[in-house]
Design a protein around this motif. Structure first.
Motif, PDB file in Angstrom:
ATOM      1  N   VAL A  65       0.853  -1.182   0.000  1.00  0.00           N
ATOM      2  CA  VAL A  65       0.000   0.000   0.000  1.00  0.00           C
ATOM      3  C   VAL A  65       0.892   1.235   0.000  1.00  0.00           C
ATOM      4  CG1 VAL A  65      -1.879   1.233   1.146  1.00  0.00           C
ATOM      5  CG2 VAL A  65      -1.748  -1.261   1.319  1.00  0.00           C
ATOM      6  N   HIS A  66       0.664   2.121  -0.962  1.00  0.00           N
ATOM      7  CA  HIS A  66       1.340   3.412  -0.976  1.00  0.00           C
ATOM      8  C   HIS A  66       0.405   4.396  -0.291  1.00  0.00           C
ATOM      9  CE1 HIS A  66       2.608   7.193  -3.451  1.00  0.00           C
ATOM     10  NE2 HIS A  66       2.973   7.279  -2.176  1.00  0.00           N
ATOM     11  N   TYR A  67       0.849   4.891   0.856  1.00  0.00           N
ATOM     12  CA  TYR A  67       0.085   5.891   1.592  1.00  0.00           C
ATOM     13  C   TYR A  67       0.660   7.262   1.286  1.00  0.00           C
ATOM     14  CZ  TYR A  67      -1.679   2.000   4.406  1.00  0.00           C
ATOM     15  OH  TYR A  67      -2.277   0.844   4.829  1.00  0.00           O
ATOM     16  N   ASN A  68      -0.218   8.219   1.012  1.00  0.00           N
ATOM     17  CA  ASN A  68       0.202   9.602   0.837  1.00  0.00           C
ATOM     18  C   ASN A  68      -0.398  10.396   1.988  1.00  0.00           C
ATOM     19  OD1 ASN A  68      -0.326  12.511  -0.229  1.00  0.00           O
ATOM     20  ND2 ASN A  68       1.371  11.664  -1.421  1.00  0.00           N
ATOM     21  N   LEU A  69       0.461  11.135   2.680  1.00  0.00           N
ATOM     22  CA  LEU A  69       0.070  11.777   3.928  1.00  0.00           C
ATOM     23  C   LEU A  69      -0.314  13.245   3.763  1.00  0.00           C
ATOM     24  CD1 LEU A  69       2.950  10.179   6.011  1.00  0.00           C
ATOM     25  CD2 LEU A  69       0.650   9.305   5.640  1.00  0.00           C
ATOM     26  N   LEU A  70      -0.450  13.723   2.533  1.00  0.00           N
ATOM     27  CA  LEU A  70      -0.772  15.139   2.326  1.00  0.00           C
ATOM     28  C   LEU A  70      -2.139  15.517   2.891  1.00  0.00           C
ATOM     29  CD1 LEU A  70       0.640  15.740  -1.258  1.00  0.00           C
ATOM     30  CD2 LEU A  70       1.579  16.546   0.914  1.00  0.00           C
ATOM     31  N   ALA A  71      -3.065  14.570   2.939  1.00  0.00           N
ATOM     32  CA  ALA A  71      -4.398  14.850   3.478  1.00  0.00           C
ATOM     33  C   ALA A  71      -4.420  14.755   4.998  1.00  0.00           C
ATOM     34  CB  ALA A  71      -5.419  13.889   2.875  1.00  0.00           C
ATOM     35  N   GLY A  72      -3.281  14.466   5.607  1.00  0.00           N
ATOM     36  CA  GLY A  72      -3.215  14.336   7.056  1.00  0.00           C
ATOM     37  C   GLY A  72      -3.150  12.886   7.477  1.00  0.00           C
ATOM     38  N   PRO A  73      -2.933  12.657   8.757  1.00  0.00           N
ATOM     39  CA  PRO A  73      -2.797  11.277   9.251  1.00  0.00           C
ATOM     40  C   PRO A  73      -4.146  10.570   9.306  1.00  0.00           C
ATOM     41  CG  PRO A  73      -2.745  12.824  11.075  1.00  0.00           C
ATOM     42  CD  PRO A  73      -2.816  13.648   9.819  1.00  0.00           C
ATOM     43  N   GLY A  74      -4.093   9.272   9.377  1.00  0.00           N
ATOM     44  CA  GLY A  74      -5.305   8.476   9.504  1.00  0.00           C
ATOM     45  C   GLY A  74      -4.967   7.011   9.396  1.00  0.00           C
ATOM     46  N   SER A  75      -5.630   6.187  10.163  1.00  0.00           N
ATOM     47  CA  SER A  75      -5.356   4.756  10.124  1.00  0.00           C
ATOM     48  C   SER A  75      -6.082   4.109   8.946  1.00  0.00           C
ATOM     49  CB  SER A  75      -5.767   4.097  11.442  1.00  0.00           C
ATOM     50  OG  SER A  75      -7.163   4.220  11.618  1.00  0.00           O
ATOM     51  N   ASP A  76      -5.638   2.908   8.599  1.00  0.00           N
ATOM     52  CA  ASP A  76      -6.192   2.200   7.446  1.00  0.00           C
ATOM     53  C   ASP A  76      -6.259   0.717   7.744  1.00  0.00           C
ATOM     54  OD1 ASP A  76      -6.915   1.719   4.603  1.00  0.00           O
ATOM     55  OD2 ASP A  76      -4.937   0.789   4.530  1.00  0.00           O
ATOM     56  N   ILE A  77      -7.281   0.086   7.215  1.00  0.00           N
ATOM     57  CA  ILE A  77      -7.349  -1.372   7.206  1.00  0.00           C
ATOM     58  C   ILE A  77      -8.019  -1.766   5.884  1.00  0.00           C
ATOM     59  CG2 ILE A  77      -9.451  -1.481   8.602  1.00  0.00           C
ATOM     60  CD1 ILE A  77      -8.063  -4.115   9.821  1.00  0.00           C
ATOM     61  N   SER A  78      -7.187  -1.902   4.857  1.00  0.00           N
ATOM     62  CA  SER A  78      -7.661  -2.209   3.508  1.00  0.00           C
ATOM     63  C   SER A  78      -7.819  -3.715   3.336  1.00  0.00           C
ATOM     64  CB  SER A  78      -6.678  -1.672   2.465  1.00  0.00           C
ATOM     65  OG  SER A  78      -6.674  -0.261   2.474  1.00  0.00           O
ATOM     66  N   ARG A  79      -8.502  -4.092   2.273  1.00  0.00           N
ATOM     67  CA  ARG A  79      -8.679  -5.516   1.978  1.00  0.00           C
ATOM     68  C   ARG A  79      -8.711  -5.724   0.481  1.00  0.00           C
ATOM     69  NH1 ARG A  79     -14.889  -7.274   3.178  1.00  0.00           N
ATOM     70  NH2 ARG A  79     -15.871  -5.876   1.699  1.00  0.00           N
ATOM     71  N   THR A  80      -8.561  -6.995   0.094  1.00  0.00           N
ATOM     72  CA  THR A  80      -8.674  -7.361  -1.315  1.00  0.00           C
ATOM     73  C   THR A  80      -9.598  -8.559  -1.443  1.00  0.00           C
ATOM     74  OG1 THR A  80      -7.465  -7.916  -3.341  1.00  0.00           O
ATOM     75  CG2 THR A  80      -6.622  -8.859  -1.299  1.00  0.00           C
ATOM     76  N   LEU A  81     -10.327  -8.574  -2.526  1.00  0.00           N
ATOM     77  CA  LEU A  81     -11.180  -9.710  -2.856  1.00  0.00           C
ATOM     78  C   LEU A  81     -10.531 -10.427  -4.026  1.00  0.00           C
ATOM     79  CD1 LEU A  81     -13.020  -7.684  -1.326  1.00  0.00           C
ATOM     80  CD2 LEU A  81     -14.911  -8.509  -2.716  1.00  0.00           C
ATOM     81  N   LEU A  82     -10.167 -11.677  -3.806  1.00  0.00           N
ATOM     82  CA  LEU A  82      -9.557 -12.487  -4.859  1.00  0.00           C
ATOM     83  C   LEU A  82     -10.631 -13.371  -5.482  1.00  0.00           C
ATOM     84  CD1 LEU A  82      -6.299 -13.708  -3.070  1.00  0.00           C
ATOM     85  CD2 LEU A  82      -6.654 -11.620  -4.406  1.00  0.00           C
ATOM     86  N   ARG A  83     -10.579 -13.494  -6.779  1.00  0.00           N
ATOM     87  CA  ARG A  83     -11.465 -14.394  -7.521  1.00  0.00           C
ATOM     88  C   ARG A  83     -10.643 -15.645  -7.818  1.00  0.00           C
ATOM     89  NH1 ARG A  83     -15.806 -13.343 -11.763  1.00  0.00           N
ATOM     90  NH2 ARG A  83     -15.991 -11.336 -10.748  1.00  0.00           N
ATOM     91  N   ILE A  84     -11.088 -16.799  -7.332  1.00  0.00           N
ATOM     92  CA  ILE A  84     -10.321 -18.049  -7.393  1.00  0.00           C
ATOM     93  C   ILE A  84     -11.094 -19.112  -8.160  1.00  0.00           C
ATOM     94  CG2 ILE A  84      -9.324 -19.907  -5.972  1.00  0.00           C
ATOM     95  CD1 ILE A  84      -7.862 -17.313  -5.585  1.00  0.00           C
ATOM     96  N   ALA A  85     -10.377 -19.868  -8.998  1.00  0.00           N
ATOM     97  CA  ALA A  85     -10.951 -21.025  -9.695  1.00  0.00           C
ATOM     98  C   ALA A  85     -10.112 -22.248  -9.334  1.00  0.00           C
ATOM     99  CB  ALA A  85     -10.941 -20.801 -11.204  1.00  0.00           C
ATOM    100  N   PRO A  86     -10.710 -23.421  -9.313  1.00  0.00           N
ATOM    101  CA  PRO A  86      -9.940 -24.623  -8.959  1.00  0.00           C
ATOM    102  C   PRO A  86      -8.898 -24.941 -10.025  1.00  0.00           C
ATOM    103  CG  PRO A  86     -12.136 -25.225  -9.711  1.00  0.00           C
ATOM    104  CD  PRO A  86     -12.112 -23.724  -9.622  1.00  0.00           C
ATOM    105  N   LYS A  87      -7.831 -25.598  -9.607  1.00  0.00           N
ATOM    106  CA  LYS A  87      -6.770 -25.998 -10.533  1.00  0.00           C
ATOM    107  C   LYS A  87      -7.303 -26.949 -11.602  1.00  0.00           C
ATOM    108  CE  LYS A  87      -2.386 -26.279 -11.608  1.00  0.00           C
ATOM    109  NZ  LYS A  87      -1.842 -25.898 -12.759  1.00  0.00           N
TER     110      LYS A  87
END
Length: 196
Positions: free
Chosen positions: A141-163
């Motif tokens: 995650v590239h955080y840019n602090l120009l807007a001021g401080p703040g905590s983050d808890i991001s997530r990703t949704l992976l799309r998975i298919a069987p082998k």
């Protein structure tokens, strides 16, 4: 808000969230950027294909962009070591995941990316990226602090298919090279504008 696309036959979705909240800060005490890597474990008990990615930033005021990297099973211990050696959640990483890139630029570990305005990235039908069992994911995650401080808890949704799905395996190739664009007339006398 944007909703991910409907799953195709045989696909399932994995949601991976940062292990804990992180409050970005400039790594050296000065500056406005913090590149931080977080190890995410999809708990893959068998080989699968990755057929899509979708990042949901937790704090859009500070998240500038996100890149997802594959961590093959033989590098998972090294990723844990980096995390353990670094104070706070994750580790500092600029340019890549901070791990060895495996076989080289012709099979780069890059899985997906997000920037503001981005939506779900889905592979064309019949294609996917192989993720062997035990593979983990680094979310840089590239955080840019120009807007001021703040905590983050991001997530990703992976799309998975069987082998077992009849998919063609994709590899990512990075092509680092100079960008050759003509100089604008206003800057034509600059030091890099004398090339043919």
């Amino acid at each position: 808000a944007y909703q991910p696309k409907q799953l195709r036959s045989g696909e399932r979705r994995l949601t991976l969230t940062m292990p804990a909240s992180y409050t970005p800060s400039a790594p050296n005490g000065v500056g406005t950027d913090d590149y931080r890597c977080f190890l995410l474990d999809p708990k893959l008990a068998r080989d699968v294909f990755l057929t899509g990615t979708f990042v949901q930033p937790g704090n859009a005021d500070v998240v500038h962009h996100v890149i997802l990297f594959r961590v093959p099973p033989d590098l998972v211990d090294r990723a844990h070591q980096l995390d353990d050696e670094t104070e706070g959640e994750g580790w500092t990483c600029f340019g890549n995941s901070g791990l060895e890139n495996g076989p080289g630029l012709d099979n780069a570990p890059w899985l997906g990316a997000w920037a503001p305005g981005g939506t779900e990235s889905v592979q064309r039908p019949g294609f996917g990226v192989e993720l062997p069992k035990g593979t983990q994911i680094v979310m840089q995650v590239h955080y840019n602090l120009l807007a001021g401080p703040g905590s983050d808890i991001s997530r990703t949704l992976l799309r998975i298919a069987p082998k077992s799905a009849d998919l063609t395996a994709l590899e990512t190739m990075l092509l680092p090279a100079p960008v050759e664009l003509p100089c604008r007339a206003k800057y034509a006398d600059g030091p890099l504008c004398d090339r043919a």
